[in-house]
Design a protein around this motif. Structure first.
Motif, PDB file in Angstrom:
ATOM      1  N   THR A 146     -39.652   4.428 -72.783  1.00  0.00           N
ATOM      2  CA  THR A 146     -40.166   5.579 -71.513  1.00  0.00           C
ATOM      3  C   THR A 146     -39.897   5.064 -70.202  1.00  0.00           C
ATOM      4  O   THR A 146     -40.369   5.712 -69.179  1.00  0.00           O
ATOM      5  N   GLU A 147     -39.035   3.970 -70.185  1.00  0.00           N
ATOM      6  CA  GLU A 147     -38.327   3.507 -68.916  1.00  0.00           C
ATOM      7  C   GLU A 147     -37.010   4.228 -68.682  1.00  0.00           C
ATOM      8  O   GLU A 147     -36.628   4.949 -69.491  1.00  0.00           O
ATOM      9  N   GLY A 148     -36.127   4.079 -67.702  1.00  0.00           N
ATOM     10  CA  GLY A 148     -35.061   4.871 -67.410  1.00  0.00           C
ATOM     11  C   GLY A 148     -34.017   3.795 -68.294  1.00  0.00           C
ATOM     12  O   GLY A 148     -34.042   2.593 -68.206  1.00  0.00           O
ATOM     13  N   ASP A 149     -32.915   4.754 -68.735  1.00  0.00           N
ATOM     14  CA  ASP A 149     -31.982   3.854 -69.684  1.00  0.00           C
ATOM     15  C   ASP A 149     -30.755   3.231 -68.792  1.00  0.00           C
ATOM     16  O   ASP A 149     -29.941   2.587 -69.362  1.00  0.00           O
ATOM     17  N   ASP A 150     -31.014   3.265 -67.374  1.00  0.00           N
ATOM     18  CA  ASP A 150     -30.086   2.578 -66.679  1.00  0.00           C
ATOM     19  C   ASP A 150     -30.654   1.196 -66.083  1.00  0.00           C
ATOM     20  O   ASP A 150     -30.003   0.552 -65.377  1.00  0.00           O
ATOM     21  N   LYS A 151     -31.732   0.720 -66.700  1.00  0.00           N
ATOM     22  CA  LYS A 151     -32.451  -0.481 -66.398  1.00  0.00           C
ATOM     23  C   LYS A 151     -31.367  -1.850 -66.471  1.00  0.00           C
ATOM     24  O   LYS A 151     -31.405  -2.602 -65.442  1.00  0.00           O
ATOM     25  N   PRO A 152     -30.516  -1.893 -67.382  1.00  0.00           N
ATOM     26  CA  PRO A 152     -29.536  -2.837 -67.342  1.00  0.00           C
ATOM     27  C   PRO A 152     -28.731  -2.857 -66.340  1.00  0.00           C
ATOM     28  O   PRO A 152     -28.443  -3.881 -65.767  1.00  0.00           O
ATOM     29  N   LEU A 153     -28.231  -1.767 -65.709  1.00  0.00           N
ATOM     30  CA  LEU A 153     -27.524  -1.589 -64.633  1.00  0.00           C
ATOM     31  C   LEU A 153     -28.142  -2.008 -63.159  1.00  0.00           C
ATOM     32  O   LEU A 153     -27.699  -2.602 -62.170  1.00  0.00           O
ATOM     33  N   LYS A 154     -29.441  -1.784 -63.246  1.00  0.00           N
ATOM     34  CA  LYS A 154     -30.244  -2.065 -62.018  1.00  0.00           C
ATOM     35  C   LYS A 154     -30.595  -3.344 -61.894  1.00  0.00           C
ATOM     36  O   LYS A 154     -31.136  -3.854 -60.895  1.00  0.00           O
ATOM     37  N   TYR A 155     -31.037  -3.935 -63.164  1.00  0.00           N
ATOM     38  CA  TYR A 155     -31.206  -5.324 -62.931  1.00  0.00           C
ATOM     39  C   TYR A 155     -30.298  -6.309 -64.045  1.00  0.00           C
ATOM     40  O   TYR A 155     -30.831  -6.931 -64.679  1.00  0.00           O
ATOM     41  N   PRO A 156     -29.012  -6.310 -63.540  1.00  0.00           N
ATOM     42  CA  PRO A 156     -27.983  -6.868 -64.492  1.00  0.00           C
ATOM     43  C   PRO A 156     -28.457  -8.433 -64.718  1.00  0.00           C
ATOM     44  O   PRO A 156     -28.071  -8.802 -65.830  1.00  0.00           O
ATOM     45  N   ALA A 157     -28.946  -9.133 -63.829  1.00  0.00           N
ATOM     46  CA  ALA A 157     -28.989 -10.600 -63.909  1.00  0.00           C
ATOM     47  C   ALA A 157     -29.942 -10.735 -64.978  1.00  0.00           C
ATOM     48  O   ALA A 157     -29.527 -11.615 -65.963  1.00  0.00           O
ATOM     49  N   MET A 158     -30.785  -9.937 -65.287  1.00  0.00           N
ATOM     50  CA  MET A 158     -31.910 -10.430 -66.492  1.00  0.00           C
ATOM     51  C   MET A 158     -31.275  -9.877 -67.734  1.00  0.00           C
ATOM     52  O   MET A 158     -31.489 -10.728 -68.775  1.00  0.00           O
ATOM     53  N   PHE A 159     -30.417  -9.001 -67.803  1.00  0.00           N
ATOM     54  CA  PHE A 159     -29.732  -8.669 -69.274  1.00  0.00           C
ATOM     55  C   PHE A 159     -28.397  -9.758 -69.368  1.00  0.00           C
ATOM     56  O   PHE A 159     -28.158  -9.728 -70.404  1.00  0.00           O
ATOM     57  N   ARG A 160     -27.806 -10.028 -68.322  1.00  0.00           N
ATOM     58  CA  ARG A 160     -26.859 -10.982 -68.464  1.00  0.00           C
ATOM     59  C   ARG A 160     -27.344 -12.442 -68.953  1.00  0.00           C
ATOM     60  O   ARG A 160     -26.601 -13.086 -69.745  1.00  0.00           O
ATOM     61  N   ARG A 161     -28.757 -12.611 -68.578  1.00  0.00           N
ATOM     62  CA  ARG A 161     -28.950 -14.010 -69.007  1.00  0.00           C
ATOM     63  C   ARG A 161     -29.991 -14.103 -70.224  1.00  0.00           C
ATOM     64  O   ARG A 161     -30.497 -14.872 -70.592  1.00  0.00           O
ATOM     65  N   SER A 162     -29.998 -12.824 -70.780  1.00  0.00           N
ATOM     66  CA  SER A 162     -30.692 -12.730 -72.009  1.00  0.00           C
ATOM     67  C   SER A 162     -29.760 -12.911 -73.364  1.00  0.00           C
ATOM     68  O   SER A 162     -28.555 -12.532 -72.890  1.00  0.00           O
ATOM     69  N   SER A 163     -30.336 -13.333 -74.423  1.00  0.00           N
ATOM     70  CA  SER A 163     -29.715 -13.469 -75.542  1.00  0.00           C
ATOM     71  C   SER A 163     -29.908 -12.127 -76.345  1.00  0.00           C
ATOM     72  O   SER A 163     -29.208 -11.599 -77.403  1.00  0.00           O
ATOM     73  N   ALA A 164     -30.988 -11.615 -76.243  1.00  0.00           N
ATOM     74  CA  ALA A 164     -31.405 -10.382 -77.212  1.00  0.00           C
ATOM     75  C   ALA A 164     -32.080  -9.421 -76.297  1.00  0.00           C
ATOM     76  O   ALA A 164     -32.873  -9.860 -75.236  1.00  0.00           O
ATOM     77  N   MET A 165     -31.864  -8.067 -76.615  1.00  0.00           N
ATOM     78  CA  MET A 165     -32.821  -7.045 -76.175  1.00  0.00           C
ATOM     79  C   MET A 165     -33.464  -6.420 -77.081  1.00  0.00           C
ATOM     80  O   MET A 165     -32.861  -5.928 -77.872  1.00  0.00           O
ATOM     81  N   VAL A 166     -34.640  -6.290 -76.846  1.00  0.00           N
ATOM     82  CA  VAL A 166     -35.565  -5.631 -77.889  1.00  0.00           C
ATOM     83  C   VAL A 166     -36.084  -4.113 -76.955  1.00  0.00           C
ATOM     84  O   VAL A 166     -36.598  -3.958 -76.216  1.00  0.00           O
ATOM     85  N   ILE A 167     -35.636  -3.197 -78.178  1.00  0.00           N
ATOM     86  CA  ILE A 167     -35.927  -1.711 -77.591  1.00  0.00           C
ATOM     87  C   ILE A 167     -37.009  -1.242 -78.113  1.00  0.00           C
ATOM     88  O   ILE A 167     -37.128  -0.969 -79.269  1.00  0.00           O
ATOM     89  N   ASN A 168     -38.161  -1.265 -77.270  1.00  0.00           N
ATOM     90  CA  ASN A 168     -39.628  -1.026 -77.944  1.00  0.00           C
ATOM     91  C   ASN A 168     -40.088   0.463 -77.688  1.00  0.00           C
ATOM     92  O   ASN A 168     -39.309   1.239 -77.055  1.00  0.00           O
ATOM     93  N   LYS A 169     -40.784   0.902 -78.392  1.00  0.00           N
ATOM     94  CA  LYS A 169     -41.776   2.278 -78.202  1.00  0.00           C
ATOM     95  C   LYS A 169     -40.427   3.450 -78.696  1.00  0.00           C
ATOM     96  O   LYS A 169     -40.567   4.491 -78.241  1.00  0.00           O
ATOM     97  N   ILE A 170     -39.914   3.237 -79.819  1.00  0.00           N
ATOM     98  CA  ILE A 170     -38.886   4.092 -80.147  1.00  0.00           C
ATOM     99  C   ILE A 170     -39.771   5.423 -81.098  1.00  0.00           C
ATOM    100  O   ILE A 170     -38.887   6.678 -81.246  1.00  0.00           O
ATOM    101  N   ASP A 171     -40.866   5.173 -81.391  1.00  0.00           N
ATOM    102  CA  ASP A 171     -41.741   6.372 -81.694  1.00  0.00           C
ATOM    103  C   ASP A 171     -41.563   7.380 -80.649  1.00  0.00           C
ATOM    104  O   ASP A 171     -42.153   8.501 -80.739  1.00  0.00           O
TER     105      ASP A 171
END
Lengths: 225, 225
Positions: A146-171
């Motif tokens: 329910t957030e924007g799908d551009d979050k990785p581009l807007k907050y790149p440091a967080m996604f660069r420094r993470s090992s995994a991304m969990v996409i929640n609320k797929i319901d």
């Protein structure tokens, strides 16, 4: 005060943090504890994911949680109800992230010998927590459909420094303009190594893959790979 | 560095910020511009709300937007498409909030004489932006129905310092455990003066009340009440 002086001060604080984090990392390694730093926006579902994880994997996996919160003990109370060993770390002065000294104080209240996995639930914030090493093996970043799908581009440091991304609320997929494909492409464009899992803490769909990832990561850690 | 020294440094930086913010406030007042500082978690819908507002109220209201973003110009580009005068303020060094010096630089690119309302779209973060005065008349905090309804309790400073709370994504009510009644009670327990509006930028429901609030706030500002 000049901006340069302020930056120098920040650098010194971060370098002291890194030294403490390094001590924590050694301590966790000696005991074979897999330590995960869980980061996200407020409301992406960190606490829900931990509830589901504690509820299913305990006691075969012995799980501890350091729950960071700016002000309340709401998360700690929810997690206490789900089982596991919970220590709360309310951030000093309402800070917007946990730091290694807060985690050090919190670990003193934990029996580390009795743990396989330690989750550090960071304060909900996609910016500041990315800069603060807490001695973890990996950062896991949560994002909800329910957030924007551009979050990785807007907050790149967080996604660069993470090992995994969990996409929640797929319901809730299909109820907004969020595209699974777009968020994955955006995230992989920032960090091609990112492990990606899609799930719903509410429906339970996809949780098995997350549990498998946890078991696999613990095994890798203990086999020293 | 001691924690005390670090706190002193932070206080000095904040006090310099307050002086700049005060200059901005005088400048906006002289021109009768209503200035609103829009704050929320990432993904609550600040940009969507601004798109809907620009799309409907322009040009009868002359609206400017300072769009804060950590890294991309995605928001500025979306807003440019919706009309209005958009200036982007990418935060220095990937900071987690806008400060008054960034807003000062951004206003230098705006023709203030040609504005009725100025929105400052802050960085998505419920912690840090609460401490930084930007010279605004009011902070408006957004929260979406897919976040937790305990957010006002977890991030009280932000809700205490806001004049209005916009609850967005009400088209998704009932699909999670989010309760409108709970979030309102929680918010009012922190700040009894908070104006509350419920809407969906996606369906358009409730937007009229928001537009009315804007017109009323501008009128109050100009009549000096």
């Amino acid at each position: 005060m000049s901006a340069e002086r302020n930056i120098q001060v920040q650098k010194k604080v971060l370098s002291e943090n890194d030294q403490l984090a390094s001590k924590l990392r050694t301590e966790f390694a000696e005991r074979g504890i897999l330590t995960l730093n869980l980061v996200s926006s407020p409301g992406s579902g960190k606490t829900s994911l931990l509830e589901a994880t504690l509820g299913t994997l305990q006691p075969s996996l012995r799980i501890g949680v350091i729950a960071g919160d700016v002000q309340t003990d709401n998360d700690a109370r929810r997690l206490q109800a789900a089982g596991g060993t919970i220590v709360q770390a309310i951030t000093t002065g309402g800070a917007c992230h946990l730091d290694a000294s807060m985690v050090t104080r919190a670990t003193e209240q934990l029996d580390l010998e009795a743990l396989d996995v330690l989750f550090i639930e960071n304060v909900g914030n996609l910016v500041c927590p990315s800069s603060w090493d807490l001695g973890e093996d990996a950062k896991v970043v949560l994002i909800s459909c329910t957030e924007g799908d551009d979050k990785p581009l807007k907050y790149p440091a967080m996604f660069r420094r993470s090992s995994a991304m969990v996409i929640n609320k797929i319901d809730l997929l299909g109820l907004s303009d969020f595209s699974l494909e777009t968020v994955k492409n955006n995230a992989l464009s920032i960090n091609g190594e990112l492990g990606i899992m899609e799930l719903s803490c509410r429906s339970g769909k996809g949780l098995e893959a997350w549990f498998d990832w946890l078991h696999r990561s613990l095994k890798q850690k203990r086999s020293g790979r």
